[in-house]
Design a protein around this motif. Sequence first.
Motif, short mmCIF file in Angstrom:
data_model
loop_
_atom_site.label_atom_id
_atom_site.label_comp_id
_atom_site.label_asym_id
_atom_site.label_seq_id
_atom_site.Cartn_x
_atom_site.Cartn_y
_atom_site.Cartn_z
N ASP A 37 0.84 -1.18 0.00
CA ASP A 37 0.00 0.00 0.00
C ASP A 37 0.88 1.25 0.00
N PRO A 38 0.35 2.40 -0.40
CA PRO A 38 1.16 3.63 -0.38
C PRO A 38 1.77 3.89 0.99
N GLY A 39 3.09 3.98 1.03
CA GLY A 39 3.80 4.25 2.28
C GLY A 39 4.04 3.03 3.15
N ILE A 40 3.50 1.87 2.78
CA ILE A 40 3.66 0.66 3.60
C ILE A 40 4.67 -0.23 2.89
N ASP A 41 5.95 -0.04 3.22
CA ASP A 41 7.00 -0.85 2.61
C ASP A 41 7.64 -1.74 3.68
N MET A 45 7.17 -1.99 7.88
CA MET A 45 6.84 -3.22 8.60
C MET A 45 7.88 -3.52 9.68
N ARG A 46 9.15 -3.30 9.35
CA ARG A 46 10.21 -3.57 10.32
C ARG A 46 10.13 -2.61 11.50
N ARG A 47 9.83 -1.34 11.24
CA ARG A 47 9.70 -0.38 12.34
C ARG A 47 8.55 -0.76 13.26
N ARG A 48 7.44 -1.24 12.68
CA ARG A 48 6.33 -1.70 13.51
C ARG A 48 6.76 -2.91 14.34
N LEU A 49 7.50 -3.84 13.73
CA LEU A 49 7.96 -5.03 14.46
C LEU A 49 8.89 -4.64 15.59
N PRO A 121 4.69 3.83 12.61
CA PRO A 121 4.63 2.37 12.74
C PRO A 121 5.25 1.84 14.03
N PHE A 122 6.30 2.53 14.53
CA PHE A 122 6.94 2.07 15.77
C PHE A 122 5.96 2.14 16.94
N ARG A 127 1.83 -0.37 20.70
CA ARG A 127 0.46 -0.48 21.19
C ARG A 127 -0.11 -1.87 20.92
N GLN A 128 0.14 -2.40 19.73
CA GLN A 128 -0.41 -3.70 19.40
C GLN A 128 0.33 -4.85 20.06
N ALA A 129 1.46 -4.56 20.71
CA ALA A 129 2.17 -5.61 21.44
C ALA A 129 1.34 -6.11 22.63
N TYR A 130 0.55 -5.24 23.25
CA TYR A 130 -0.27 -5.66 24.39
C TYR A 130 -1.77 -5.52 24.11
#
Length: 355
Positions: A37-41, A45-49, A121-122, A127-130
């Motif tokens: 998706d636009p901006g989702i590279d 994904m790695r920053r979110r992880l 994303p970070f 937030r989604q970790a818990y």
Amino acid sequence: MPRDRPPAGLTNAPDASFYRSYDAAFTGTRPKLRLGDPGIDVQWMRRRLWGSLVAGTWSGFVLPLIGLGLMSHWGPFGRLDSWQLETFGSNSLILLAILFFPLIFVPRVITAVMPINRSTPFLLGMRQAYDRDWGPKIEGYADSPSHFRKVRRACLVVTIVGVTAIVVAIAYGVYDASRPRAPLPQLSLARLADPSAPLPSAARVIGAVPDLSQRWNYHYNVRQDIHHDVYYPLRAPGERADVPAKVVELDQTSPQSEVASWNMVNAPGPREGTLSVMGDWEAGEMQHAGVKLAAHVTLLTREQLHGKMPDQGMTGFFIGLFGFVATLLGGALYWSFGRAAKLAAARPRGDFNRI
């Protein structure tokens, strides 16, 4: 037709503005963000992880770090301990632990006050970790079954390392308790006061005279147990009281203890115990109480060792503590990612937009 209330399972998303922050339409279902998706590279994904890993690691290790801080009086732990002593004349380790316990919620506080949207994303990962049901559903390589299996294998390795550390700690404790003890070395005050000389873990001190005219009384409670620790200088015969002390004795007394020497200050018998370099916090409190200290101070913690070197129980304790935390954290993440892999595998193949 769009609804004006959030769908079931989507928490803390009060209105359509939440969806707009992710450039997603308010359709009554959770917005989805896919790799490509636009901006989702891949970097996004790695920053979110990384955000998820930081929040999970913090939650797993902050409590042991608090425990180590309470025992070592490091930094803010020592300052709060000193404040309790000056204010109340004693302190409570349980109260200190309660004061620092909210540190475990730091990731939750950060994600509660910071804006979270498509460009963060970070924070989204934290937030989604818990709270995995919060925010948009993430799909792509970082949410694919193969990725979950790789992360799960890493968690399994951490768990195995933790279990191995626990087994090593138990084996080391059994070995250390059963092996014969070497005799205690007999050291003079001059030898203990020399900062260039190696310091054994324990010794019997000879030729020392206690100076009880200068002392620091440290009172603290652990739950219902009352402890009174007394610090005072050890001097050579004929040494003046105004000379800065280079060796200090610590006598630990407690009314609940059944060990006779623990209920006496300057107990009779050989002056033996464990040796260490006095920490900055203890030295500062002694000087605050009016005791003159040298730049380098050796601390003798009085114990009944019966002329033998003590076991190295603290080594096994720290190995076991590391193993317990690694096993708990690795096992929990292994189970969590295993559940996530099953959910991901149940989705249709087309749901994973790989690039």
